[in-house]
Design a protein around this motif. Sequence first.
Motif, short mmCIF file in Angstrom:
data_model
loop_
_atom_site.label_atom_id
_atom_site.label_comp_id
_atom_site.label_asym_id
_atom_site.label_seq_id
_atom_site.Cartn_x
_atom_site.Cartn_y
_atom_site.Cartn_z
N GLY A 134 17.57 38.75 15.73
CA GLY A 134 18.35 38.39 14.54
C GLY A 134 17.89 39.11 13.30
O GLY A 134 16.93 39.88 13.30
N PRO A 135 18.58 38.87 12.17
CA PRO A 135 18.25 39.50 10.89
C PRO A 135 17.01 38.84 10.27
O PRO A 135 17.11 37.94 9.45
CB PRO A 135 19.50 39.28 10.04
N TRP A 136 15.83 39.31 10.66
CA TRP A 136 14.57 38.68 10.25
C TRP A 136 14.13 39.09 8.86
O TRP A 136 13.21 38.50 8.30
CB TRP A 136 13.49 39.01 11.27
N ALA A 164 5.93 32.15 13.15
CA ALA A 164 6.03 33.00 14.33
C ALA A 164 7.39 32.90 15.00
O ALA A 164 7.73 33.76 15.83
CB ALA A 164 4.94 32.62 15.34
N VAL A 165 8.19 31.91 14.67
CA VAL A 165 9.52 31.75 15.28
C VAL A 165 10.59 32.45 14.45
O VAL A 165 11.32 33.30 14.95
CB VAL A 165 9.87 30.26 15.45
N GLY A 166 10.66 32.14 13.17
CA GLY A 166 11.70 32.73 12.32
C GLY A 166 11.27 34.00 11.61
O GLY A 166 12.12 34.72 11.09
N ILE A 176 18.96 32.75 6.94
CA ILE A 176 18.72 34.19 6.95
C ILE A 176 18.00 34.56 5.67
O ILE A 176 18.44 34.17 4.58
CB ILE A 176 20.06 34.97 7.06
N PRO A 177 16.88 35.27 5.74
CA PRO A 177 16.32 35.88 6.94
C PRO A 177 15.80 34.85 7.93
O PRO A 177 15.30 33.80 7.54
CB PRO A 177 15.19 36.77 6.40
N GLY A 178 15.92 35.21 9.21
CA GLY A 178 15.50 34.32 10.27
C GLY A 178 15.91 34.86 11.62
O GLY A 178 16.34 36.00 11.74
#
Length: 826
Positions: free
Chosen positions: A177-179, A324-326, A39-41
């Motif tokens: 999620g918490p990006w 682009a994923v996380g 996280i972030p992620g």
Amino acid sequence: MDAPDLLAGAEWECASTPPGTALSPAELPPDLPWLPARIPGTAAAALLAAGRWSPGDDVDFDAADWWFRCRIPAAETATSQWLLRVGGIATLADVWVGDDHVLESRSMFVASEVAIAAPGTATQIVIRCRSLRVALEARAPRPRWKTRLVDTQSMRWFRTSLVGRMPGWAELAAAVGPWRALSLVPAPPVALDDVRLSVTCDGAGGTVRVRARVRSASRPTSAVLVVGSVRAALDVVTKVERAYDDSVYVEGAVTLATVDRWWPRGYGPQPLYDVSLDIDGEVFSLRRVGFRDLTVDRTDGAFTISVNGVTIFCRGACWVPVDAVGLAPGADAQRNALAQVAAAGMNMVRVTGTMVYEDETFWDSCDELGLLVWQDVMCADMDYPDAPEFVELVTTELAQVFGRLQGRPSLAVVSGGSETEQQATMLGLPPDRRTSALATESVPALLADWLPGTAYVTSSPTGGPLAIRNDAGVAHYFGVGGYRRPLSDVRAAGVRFAAECLAFATPPERESVDADCGGAAGMNEARWKAGVPHDNGSSWDFEDVRDHYVRELFAVEPADVRLTDPERALDLGRAAVAEVAATVFAEWRRAASPCAGGLVLAMRDLRAGAGVGLVDARGVPKAPFYALARVNAPVALFAVDEALNGLRLHIANDGPDPLLGTLRVTLYAPGGARTNHADRVVAVPARGVAEFDAEDILGGFRDLTWAYRFGPAATDVVHAEFVTGDGQVVVHVAHFVLGPTRPVTDIGLSATLERAGAAWDLVVTTELAAQYVSIDAPGFALSDSWFHLVPGGSHRVRLSARDACQVAPPQGYVRALNGAAAAPIG
């Protein structure tokens, strides 16, 4: 000393549950399997790291409730109040600290700050991201028109990224999620909010104005604004905002008699000034700012950006998140990706409405590198609501976004969204149904409040009687591209500014194809096609578009070549896109062109395969990257075939000083013999483009475009060089008179490797003309590739190891599209 952050170094976990089966952490099953999470992620990033998912797997991350948790220690300070700062959670989220529900968030793009009591004992923070799929199934008012971009019309009600939610275009993982980062810190005794910062230029000088609300237990006794080394006292004033709440503000300005102007890359330097506030001895760093004037000329359908009174030819690409994923690439990866943009000769990036707002590292890097930014509001291809609760949510979002952009010299244009007017226009709707109140009223009002004077367009594209017209305002130009028009359409279309253009499914280089796609033979497999973008519901994809131009340029059937020589089929596709891209930008950059800029769709591929990016998902440049880097360089030489009007040579010079040198033109016959040569001393104006007739320099008619055709073409290759007084070749170009179709033969290609400090130089030579010479050196970054060589010519290319620990010399091959054999490196 920085305040302790109880979330620094926290070990996060994530898990999923069926939607609605657990409404709080207490209801989670005790045997729920948890995975480590960074996280972030995002949830997808956690599954990817655990080997439980990879791009292309059919997983709907919106279908489940996703949970994230971590343990936090007890607070060891005497501060009674702490602040939980949440940078952003995708998308419908709840947050608990211990047993207390402290936050509900309805937007991925809104940051929150929650005051909580000091954690007296060790506890946990838990985040639930509710299933967006379930929320989308709820009934909602219908739009005035429907979109094909997403699979449900209700998506327009939710403030989230469309990455992973656009069938055919971004079939990756939806962000859940918490990006953005979270922190838990003691509430400071003095804090600032509602900070307003503006930077203006006045002749040789400039002024920075600041107004900020001070949150403190006592009224400040002194406030000082510091810009660089200049200090000025601020006024401390009280403003009644509510009957029960008096707020204390500090406000004032610093005027500098002389400032260094900030310029876009290539046009001048990028000086930046530190700005800070000193409140009773406590210093608050605001940011670095730049002094520049930016205007947009919209006269007679134009869209021409000028900086400091100088017209800028804007060239660049539509930005794609590095991770682009996380959505959490890290500062170094972000900076390196933007440095790559600058290395490609670009001076602008566009953050499109389908992606995400970028972080401070992105903006700091753009300021430092001289990259202008076109910023879309995160709206795209949909009829967005004007319901008060939705507008309020977007208003909160944009107040935060615009607040972060104050004083940024790189910010050039704000758009109300991507293709929000185009979709309605192409459905044949009347003017009153093509626009939204959000884009025409709410966004410009907020922009005027937070970023006064910033150029604004209601959508991209926009302008003219219809938003889709290319010859007025801002265009998304795919005449050459998706609509398969001939290259002559570039001039016929009369594009004024292309905020998107040139989308082709360009194959990555061999290194990436071998690693990610199973080699060239893998292009016949389903996983290859899964990486090829297409418009949702269309019967064609962007590989079909690329193949069309392979047929037009090289007079072959791509499907037949794929069957017999898949490696060559990929090379023909790479070369076709490079040829088209260079031709289009050479046309647009010439002095007589009405076009003031073009942005390629896109900078980077979202996933492995033949995407529309100039670099692949690994960050490795593809063929058109190199072609555009040459034609878009701050000093560039390019040739334009004007048919019966001959071959014109253009020298572009973005720099602040004129250039004086010699323009050399050399002709080569079809057999490789040098037949004609001439020099002329020429001057190129500062920040301008000079045009020369090649045959005029040679002293007479040579039919260098083979337009008159009084017989077989006497010239095969025209080589032009711009040389300075000391004999240094600044730029050069090789033009094939008969076009790109050439027979494959033994051209005498060779390569020699030389040590160059920590890097290597590869000297490539050829006996006969070499077309689209490319270098395969796995693990190494190249200073150039996909270039032409004249008969007897050579070119030096710098090879730098991507891994700093790499000590072995490069290995691989050099090949040319018209060469019968590759040359080994070494």
